[in-house]
Design an enzyme around this catalytic site. Structure first.
Site, PDB file in Angstrom:
ATOM      1  N   GLU A 313       0.847  -1.196   0.000  1.00 30.81           N
ATOM      2  CA  GLU A 313       0.000   0.000   0.000  1.00 30.81           C
ATOM      3  C   GLU A 313       0.883   1.247   0.000  1.00 30.81           C
ATOM      4  O   GLU A 313       0.675   2.160   0.798  1.00 30.81           O
ATOM      5  CB  GLU A 313      -0.916  -0.006   1.230  1.00 30.81           C
ATOM      6  CG  GLU A 313      -1.670  -1.330   1.384  1.00 30.81           C
ATOM      7  CD  GLU A 313      -2.690  -1.327   2.498  1.00 30.81           C
ATOM      8  OE1 GLU A 313      -3.876  -1.523   2.194  1.00 30.81           O
ATOM      9  OE2 GLU A 313      -2.314  -1.129   3.665  1.00 30.81           O
ATOM     10  N   CYS A 409     -10.650   0.981   7.486  1.00 37.94           N
ATOM     11  CA  CYS A 409      -9.928   2.134   8.017  1.00 37.94           C
ATOM     12  C   CYS A 409     -10.399   3.443   7.409  1.00 37.94           C
ATOM     13  O   CYS A 409     -10.420   4.474   8.077  1.00 37.94           O
ATOM     14  CB  CYS A 409      -8.431   1.971   7.796  1.00 37.94           C
ATOM     15  SG  CYS A 409      -7.966   1.678   6.087  1.00 37.94           S
TER      16      CYS A 409
END
Lengths: 641, 641
Positions: A313, A409
């Site tokens: 990521e 998230c």
């Protein structure tokens, strides 16, 4: 180092316009929806297990911990958002619900102050044995941020007391003293949270602990390497390229290039600024600014998105900014807003505000649908649904927003940022007032001990006219600094109707120094033409391409307006473009002409020149894409020159 | 269905020019090198274990099987290449070595005919239990092809006898009869090998077994699904999208789109043509041609490379042809040559020859360095070393050729194709001679029972002049068909010096029908200008870009000639290009002018137009890249229009 203070969330009220509307959606849709999600009450969505985990940890339920090891943080981010929301829009019922959740946290907290449902349930005797992967300190950080926000929004100390007890425990475990662990979090977050806690508690222990975590990071012998050896574990896949993944490859002061997981990077770089300011540590600020320069001049998408690859990521290489496989996690753009905002407080330069608003209005707001019910985790700059379906290296990209995520998230992170957006608008320092962000609003600011009301009337970011009206009980000598956005090539300002002919500009801020009286007005007019933006030619992906921008808003084309094969569109220098309000979206669109290339043959390859047809195109603000019919989307158009 | 016969390998001799030189490298470098590799004698290379495995299987060594389950096939492909090589260039020492390897195979073969070192050593009681993954039939296929080649090249039957015994066993195990397995190979290869075996043995059993494997593939209930269930196994990662991976998602006759692993696809599509011809099955040919149309008009790189993604080493979607993350395995381009060549024998259309030579001269030859010592498995159309180093989704791409691979399928595959290239040049049918491929050579062809000598004098593919001279003992009425390549826009032909004013063209072949006498000459002149090729605008990756081609050769730019940041180069319509011989490479290069875009600012994004500088550029044939200094490489240039 300068010491600007952001305005308190409760002191800004946004009643109309884009930001106000996004706040309303957070208030009315997202916060209630997330509460249901945390309680596994959303049909067809993956259950969160967050509340159930805490009940089990509190001894009020049975079973194992479910979801990610950091599942607690979803509740924490929700409580933080609720804290902001109650600050601006009190709601006794919601407050009662939040209080009950906080009471559950108190019961889930162990006798010695430890709070983490995963370890309490699953590994009670293995606390702090896997800092690299298991997010105990990360979750603690989010609880701390929630506690501060909830305290500031409601005046209630219960959560603050919970986290202070937890921090006491953490402080007894971590440190340079003999017998303590010299570790630090695998996912940064507690560092900035502790500085924030210090701003409320003034307890030096909180500041020193943050400093310890930052200074210890990346030191040799490497804590995570030793820790992994103790556990007898091999490195996980995302550790293929080593400690860069979580920015522990070097001591933070030696880091010059943004690497690894982009959200972790943003939280760390933000904490470096916080700590530099709170502990008066110019070297740490310099390190953060060096990283800033690398990010904004070589590794940032035009939308403020960060993270060029799904692997880790994270960041990849300088000028490597692929549009279709971009990771550009919503949380990373949020982290960029955090970082830019912190830099503004130590060095009010327009550049930081420029990036802040680009990230906010594009890469952050794209993460949530207009109705607040669906979310993007990944925010690409080009989407072709059939390619996503057939290319495994695109499988992290979703062609449409999703209702929830297993790893949730982003949605609560959007909620906490948007619910607190007021504090990003103004800062004060001595007799100065800084206006960083424009939006229709009423604010109360305290300058040199005197309260001043500031009314902003504007359609910003859709129009460049902003009228400020001052409410004051008495005349106040003060300097107003108004940010002139970097995108703005022409502007003018009137004070009480009178045009200023040569106003002073300092570091991107217009300086208005005078005695301010009740009823004084400032009219700022920012020219906001449609702009054709090009990337540095070193960006391979967008060489010879052009993006449309108006004000801080990046525009994109959608299939529903322009047909399929958007990549066959080219914009010529002579193609005219104009603003046109889109009734469906309720947003200003850009319409005009472009070229569409078509093949003269059925051949895959040909020496024939393509057929060039002039077609009408329509572009909409990037943040608003995927609110109508699903299909292709494109930011960067071909350009003929 | 037409019935052309390719010329025998031994009947063509190439003594100079590109193909001859590549054959020499295979003969002098690759075949000896591979023998050392098979015997684990190459320093610094991953050991192959291939010969050691067979010794263990023969009871002449101890230990476990090492390497891939298909490690035997590396020896098989080597033996096949040796068969061709001995056909054109006898070499008693090499033949002795090969004979010894064949004798080892005879000893490694089990009493019932079974031959597979992996199963013999590791799982003797589990034969044929994992057809999907374990390559028993695939390795058998390669041994069959080796046996036929070795028999044709040397007249020796030992290996042929070994494989016939093995095929007898396979035939007793597989079939529709009760008690037999209704399975088929996970990796296609044995199907085309069996038809080839049939061409030597005329044993119908061999043909019928091939037909069984082809017809059974993809039938319901699905064999691989049932087989996996019996093993109690979950699907492997590459099976994420199901049976498409190995083209068993549908019966082959119902398949219309090229999907899954591209090498498997090529071998299967080739077998479909073989079988259609041998069993006179026009429906099967139609199915193969439908797939051909999909491949060449929507899924093929300009280099003849196939496979747009690393996942599954396979196809992705129509018009999805990324340059930098391309998989484009050398073996897939080789498979495309096989397929095109087979189609030419049932339907002599220029289109098939066009694709054959594009794949051969670009996507295949790029797999091997000029000195024959290093190999590419993946053949991308754009390489930026620093991006490969920092992007995980580029990790299958190597910025330079490697000396060997753990999975060493490509180098021996190149060897067997190039060593047999003569047979791709000519076919005969009745009184017709077809010339598919040009290259300086001497050939002996049999037309209507009469031998004819054909001398080709040419620098093809570097120049378009080809002179044929006939050697004949008597006058022969025959039709020569000379392929006029699809890339050629202007050409002329002279017979015995006399220009033909309106020669007949049929399906891309120039038709010359006349009595041929000793000494007759045909001079074909193909105009070979530098061409600017564009892809269909539906190809997102190359929209607004241009590739340089001359004759069948695609050109590319390298950093060593053009500096870094090749993607900042643009070619304008007025930029002149010309051919210039490169002394270092010994190849014709293209030189000329282009534009290089540079930024006027340090900003990552700007509204300023870029600075445009005219620079000199140099392009070299794609197959020859990475033979000098490592660095960037680019096929598709920006184009201004």
């Amino acid at each position: 180092m300068r010491d600007l203070k952001p305005i308190a969330v409760k002191n800004v009220s946004l009643e109309k316009g884009l930001l106000s509307e996004r706040m309303r959606v957070i208030r009315e849709e997202v916060i209630p929806y997330q509460w249901r999600a945390l309680n596994d009450e959303v049909p067809h969505a993956e259950p969160s297990h967050a509340m159930e985990n805490l009940r089990i940890a509190a001894g009020e339920g049975e079973g194992v911990h479910r979801g990610f090891v950091f599942q607690d943080s979803d509740l924490a981010k929700w409580l933080e958002a609720v804290g902001y929301r109650l600050a601006t829009h009190p709601d006794p019922e919601l407050e009662r619900t939040a209080d009950e959740a906080i009471a559950l946290l108190a019961r889930a907290q162990e006798a010695d102050g430890y709070l983490n449902s995963y370890y309490t349930i699953m590994k009670p005797d293995q606390r702090w044995t896997n800092l690299r992967d298991d997010h105990e300190l990360y979750c603690a950080g989010h609880f701390i941020e929630a506690a501060v926000a909830y305290y500031e929004g409601t005046g209630k100390r219960e959560l603050l007391d919970i986290v202070c007890r937890f921090v006491d425990l953490i402080d007894s475990v971590f440190g340079l003293e003999p017998g303590k662990l010299k570790g630090y979090p695998g996912h940064q977050e507690i560092e900035l949270a502790l500085v924030r806690l210090y701003s409320v508690t003034a307890d030096k222990k909180h500041l020193n602990l943050a400093k310890f975590f930052i200074d210890q990071r990346g030191q040799e012998p490497h804590y995570f390497a030793e820790e992994a050896q103790k556990r007898g574990q091999k490195s996980p896949y995302w550790y293929t390229w080593g400690h860069e993944y979580n920015q522990s490859h070097l001591p933070v002061r030696q880091q010059t290039t943004a690497v690894g997981h982009s959200v972790r990077a943003m939280y760390m770089y933000s904490a470096m600024v916080d700590l530099a300011k709170a502990a008066n540590d110019p070297g740490l600020l310099e390190a953060s600014k060096t990283l800033w320069q690398n990010v904004v001049s070589k590794r940032m998408y035009i939308t403020g998105g960060l993270g060029s690859q799904e692997f880790g990521e994270g960041f990849s290489a300088d000028y490597d900014l692929p549009s279709d496989t971009a990771y550009t996690e919503t949380c990373a753009a949020i982290g960029l807003v955090f970082w830019a905002h912190r830099l503004l407080q130590v060095e009010p330069r327009g550049e930081y505000g420029d990036v802040l608003e680009v990230a906010l209005f594009n890469g952050v707001l794209s993460g949530i649908s207009l109705d607040g019910q669906r979310f993007f985790y990944v925010n690409p700059l080009e989407v072709v649904p059939e390619i996503i379906a057939r290319r495994k290296d695109h499988s992290h990209v979703r062609p449409t927003r999703q209702s929830w995520f297993g790893c949730a998230c982003c949605p609560p992170n959007i909620a906490r940022l948007v619910a607190s957006i007021g504090r990003y608008m103004y800062s004060t320092e001595g007799d100065s007032l800084y206006v960083h962000l424009y939006g229709d609003s009423n604010a109360t600011v305290e300058i040199a001990g005197t309260n001043l009301g500031i009314r902003q009337e504007t359609e910003y970011p859709f129009a460049g006219q902003i009228k400020f009206t001052v409410t004051a009980e008495q005349t106040l000598d003060a300097t107003f600094y108004l940010r002139i956005p970097g995108w703005c090539q022409g502007w003018s300002v009137r004070v009480n109707g009178e045009l200023l002919t040569s106003p002073a500009i300092e570091d991107g801020y217009l300086e208005l120094s005078r005695p301010w009286n009740h009823g004084d007005s400032v009219e700022l007019s920012l020219e906001m033409p449609i702009e054709r933006v090009r990337s540095n030619p070193l960006v391979r992906e967008t060489m010879g391409k052009v993006a449309l921008r108006r004000g801080p808003l990046v525009y994109c084309l959608e299939e529903t307006d322009n047909g399929e094969n958007l990549s066959a569109l080219f914009l010529g220098g002579e193609d005219e473009l104009m603003v046109d309000f889109d009734q469906d979206l309720g947003l200003p669109a850009i319409i005009g002409y472009a070229k569409r290339l078509a093949s003269r043959t059925q051949d895959l390859y040909t020496t024939e020149e393509p057929e060039i047809e002039t077609v009408q195109i329509k572009a909409i603000p990037y943040f608003a894409w995927d609110n109508r019919k699903p299909g292709e989307m494109l930011v960067w158009l071909g350009e003929s020159f």
